[in-house]
Design a protein around this motif. Structure first.
Motif, mmCIF file in Angstrom:
data_model
loop_
_atom_site.group_PDB
_atom_site.id
_atom_site.type_symbol
_atom_site.label_atom_id
_atom_site.label_comp_id
_atom_site.label_asym_id
_atom_site.label_seq_id
_atom_site.Cartn_x
_atom_site.Cartn_y
_atom_site.Cartn_z
ATOM 1 N N SER A 8 29.546 46.373 34.774
ATOM 2 C CA SER A 8 29.839 45.428 35.843
ATOM 3 C C SER A 8 28.558 44.897 36.469
ATOM 4 O O SER A 8 27.531 45.585 36.482
ATOM 5 N N ARG A 26 27.545 42.126 40.000
ATOM 6 C CA ARG A 26 28.021 41.280 41.085
ATOM 7 C C ARG A 26 26.953 40.242 41.384
ATOM 8 O O ARG A 26 25.840 40.591 41.790
ATOM 9 N N SER A 49 25.552 37.053 43.562
ATOM 10 C CA SER A 49 25.629 36.481 44.903
ATOM 11 C C SER A 49 24.931 35.133 44.904
ATOM 12 O O SER A 49 23.981 34.912 44.145
ATOM 13 N N PHE A 88 36.905 38.892 36.128
ATOM 14 C CA PHE A 88 35.991 38.354 37.139
ATOM 15 C C PHE A 88 36.769 38.012 38.413
ATOM 16 O O PHE A 88 37.942 37.619 38.348
ATOM 17 N N THR A 89 36.087 38.132 39.550
ATOM 18 C CA THR A 89 36.683 37.754 40.831
ATOM 19 C C THR A 89 35.672 36.961 41.638
ATOM 20 O O THR A 89 34.553 37.430 41.863
ATOM 21 N N TYR A 105 30.393 34.971 45.983
ATOM 22 C CA TYR A 105 30.165 36.088 45.075
ATOM 23 C C TYR A 105 30.945 35.893 43.772
ATOM 24 O O TYR A 105 31.971 35.215 43.742
ATOM 25 N N GLN A 126 32.199 38.800 41.178
ATOM 26 C CA GLN A 126 32.267 40.173 40.688
ATOM 27 C C GLN A 126 32.706 40.133 39.236
ATOM 28 O O GLN A 126 33.763 39.587 38.917
ATOM 29 N N ASN A 172 33.533 42.379 35.944
ATOM 30 C CA ASN A 172 33.853 43.702 35.397
ATOM 31 C C ASN A 172 34.182 43.594 33.913
ATOM 32 O O ASN A 172 34.452 42.505 33.399
#
Length: 124
Positions: free
Chosen positions: A17, A19, A21, A68-69, A80, A82, A84
């Motif tokens: 994962s 993240r 930004s 993904f989020t 953002y 995220q 995974n």
């Protein structure tokens, strides 16, 4: 002067994962949609995910759905991504961009400012 600064990219093994930004300045962030795009070597820049001004509406390209989020923090002018269950095919330079309007689309011409990009490399 609008500035978008991405961070959080790097090298990760498949299944891992990251993240990303994107910090924005120079525009009233909460009034605009945002998007994350990616570009692999020799390929076009494609939309990965978008989010409207409030965060209520999001979009994901099929290949990242469920993994993904996208989210945003309007108080801190940050969006953002995220990521995974990363796969080698997710390897690319990832860019954030700010839309010309409240909504966000998948079309690059709808975005008038872009970050410098952050490299994401997923090893198998």
């Amino acid at each position: 002067q609008v500035q978008l600064v991405e961070s959080g990219g790097g090298l990760v093994q498949a299944g891992g994962s990251l993240r990303l930004s994107c910090a924005a300045s120079g525009r009233t962030f909460r009034n605009y949609g945002m998007g994350w795009f990616r570009q692999a070597p020799g390929k076009a820049r494609n939309c990965v995910a978008t989010i409207n001004w409030s965060g209520a509406n999001t979009y994901y390209t099929d290949s990242v759905k469920g993994r993904f989020t996208i989210s945003r923090d309007n108080a801190n002018n940050t969006v953002y991504l995220q990521m995974n269950s990363l796969k080698p095919e997710d390897t690319a330079v990832y860019y954030c961009a700010i839309s010309r309007r409240l909504t966000a689309t998948t079309m690059t011409y709808e975005y008038d400012y872009w970050g410098q990009g952050t490299q994401v490399t997923v090893s198998s």
